[in-house]
Design a protein around this motif. Structure first.
Motif, short mmCIF file in Angstrom:
data_model
loop_
_atom_site.label_atom_id
_atom_site.label_comp_id
_atom_site.label_asym_id
_atom_site.label_seq_id
_atom_site.Cartn_x
_atom_site.Cartn_y
_atom_site.Cartn_z
N HIS A 79 0.88 -1.17 0.00
CA HIS A 79 0.00 0.00 0.00
C HIS A 79 0.92 1.23 0.00
O HIS A 79 1.72 1.41 0.91
N GLU A 82 1.89 3.53 2.97
CA GLU A 82 2.27 2.88 4.22
C GLU A 82 3.78 2.61 4.21
O GLU A 82 4.23 1.54 3.83
N ARG A 131 -2.90 4.40 -1.28
CA ARG A 131 -2.96 2.99 -0.89
C ARG A 131 -2.92 2.10 -2.13
O ARG A 131 -2.21 1.11 -2.19
N HIS A 170 2.85 -3.64 6.77
CA HIS A 170 1.87 -2.56 6.55
C HIS A 170 1.89 -1.48 7.62
O HIS A 170 2.58 -1.58 8.62
N ASP A 171 1.04 -0.44 7.37
CA ASP A 171 0.68 0.56 8.37
C ASP A 171 -0.82 0.50 8.57
O ASP A 171 -1.56 0.27 7.62
#
Ligand SMILES: [Zn+2]
Length: 460
Positions: A79, A82, A131, A170-171
């Motif tokens: 994404h 992120e 994203r 990820h974030d």
């Protein structure tokens, strides 16, 4: 033998040495990766290659480090917005390729494992802080249909390497807390399920035990801030598919931390999470963990707002009542200024006693006062505030944001009303005197002079 805690704390002590200084903050783009790889190729003969092109033709790279028999595949920034894991990954590569008093630790790791790292799977999304990829596809919902070149590249790479472990990095939103309390979920972890029944097989149980060992280590660094991500089965996601293919898969999400909008402190914790993973896999110490401890990790709960103002007195239709007001900042990327701005929206109004805020203020005794508009534009920001004004009519060209604590508009008069999903703009006064200014969700105490770090909105 040294314990991991000892090793990790001594490595974290030297963290600034390993921290990659060419990336800072949430905006990390393709050029950062390309420059980093070119520099590392010269300095440390880092082994990397191109494994294909993104939809818009940017190169996707695979870095190989180590010569152990256990194979680990890691990918970050699937994404594009992120980037915390990308930054932590570069720090990790620096740590693994340097030479200093931690040589024994890195030698132990690189003797046991071989790392295959894709440092940015979605460079097109990263370019515009989005994203999704250039086709507007969420790559983590494209593992089955593989309509995006990025998903196809990841699956193909996985098949070629046939890793023992896979790390999906990820974030997450800052709105998660670790369990039902005020502590933010700074790192959340998941062993993705491979079916709707959420069964546990041998490979998933390895992931769960590894997560328990990461959880225990990080809990020593930031107690109460580590959580377990929701384990609903998502057949289209990569983690769930790799898990189904018998690979021990670990999802790591970077989350929020007070006063760390760029997630630079979180980056350091993320680095520690990756390091602990490598140490545990290298010496197999995760195998000693108990499976049931996985279920004891607090769950990620979405109950945190950026700010909650408690017990505000609100007047409406000649009557008044007390209410809490929650504010949540939505981020927007300004490509011209290459900067992130926010809209501080009212997320909820009412009894918010089951929610928490990164910042909370008890406003008992303060009345909410809606802002005024003006066409006057030759007075100071303080004068606007003192006169109850938060909207100024002024033509200031093609920009959407101002770094001053005021909003501008030229033709469209924005709504000054208090409403859910609208930016929070109002004053809080007591005895008819303004004490607090809430401008686009940022709170200013008129009794204190602190540099304004937020932004106002420029309406068309
Ligand atoms: Zn993500």
């Amino acid at each position: 033998m040294q314990t991991h805690s000892y090793q990790i704390s001594s490595i974290l002590y030297d963290y600034e040495k390993y921290k990659e200084s060419s990336v800072f903050g949430r905006i990390v783009k393709y050029e950062h990766i390309r420059n980093y790889l070119n520099k590392s190729a010269e300095q440390s003969s880092l082994d990397f290659k191109s494994i294909g092109l993104s939809y818009e033709g940017r190169e996707i790279h695979l870095i190989k480090i180590g010569k152990g028999t256990t194979k680990i595949l890691l990918w970050s920034q699937m994404h594009g917005d992120e980037s915390t894991s990308t930054r932590a990954i570069l720090d990790l590569i620096n740590f693994l390729t340097m030479s200093d008093e931690n040589n024994q630790t890195r030698k132990d790791i690189l003797h046991s494992v071989t790392l295959y790292i894709i440092p940015m799977l979605n460079p097109d999304g990263a370019e515009i802080f989005s994203r999704r990829n250039a086709q507007l596809i969420d790559i983590n919902r494209d593992a089955l249909s593989q309509q995006s070149p990025e998903a196809e590249i990841l699956y193909k790479t996985k098949n070629e390497i046939n890793p023992d472990f896979a790390f999906n990095l990820h974030d997450q939103s800052p709105g998660y807390s670790a369990g039902m309390n005020y502590k933010s979920s700074t790192i959340s972890l998941l062993a993705p399920p491979f079916n709707h029944q959420l069964e546990v097989n041998e490979s998933r149980s390895r992931s769960m035990k590894l997560i328990v060992s990461i959880y225990k280590e990080l809990t020593k660094l930031i107690p109460g801030h580590i959580a377990r991500y929701d384990d609903e089965f998502e057949p289209r996601a990569f983690g769930d598919n790799f898990s189904n293919d018998g690979i021990s898969t670990i999802l790591i999400e970077a989350g929020g931390w007070t006063n760390d909008p760029e997630r630079e402190f979180v980056r350091k914790i993320y680095f520690a999470a990756l390091l602990k993973s490598l140490l545990s896999i290298s010496d197999l110490c995760y195998q000693k963990e108990k499976l049931e401890d996985y279920d004891n990790i607090p769950e990620n709960k979405e109950i945190l707002y950026d700010m909650i103002l408690r017990n505000v007195s609100i007047g409406k239709a000649g009557k008044s009542f007390y209410s809490d007001i929650a504010i949540k900042h939505e981020t927007y990327y300004d490509s011209e200024r290459n900067k992130i701005y926010t809209k501080g929206l009212i997320a909820d109004i009412g009894d918010l006693s089951t929610f928490f805020g990164y910042e909370e203020f008890d406003m008992f005794g303060y009345n909410l006062q809606l802002p005024k508009f003006t066409t006057q534009n030759n007075i100071t920001i303080n004068d606007y505030h003192n006169n109850g004004i938060l909207f100024v009519k002024k033509k200031i060209g093609k920009i959407n944001w101002t770094e001053q604590p005021i909003n501008f508009y030229s033709t469209l008069k924005p709504s000054p009303e208090l409403d859910v999903d609208l930016p929070a703009n109002f004053f809080l006064s007591t005895c008819n005197k303004i004490r607090y200014i809430v401008i686009n969700g940022y709170l200013i105490d008129s009794n204190k002079s602190i540099r304004f770090n937020g932004n106002g909105i420029v309406y068309p």
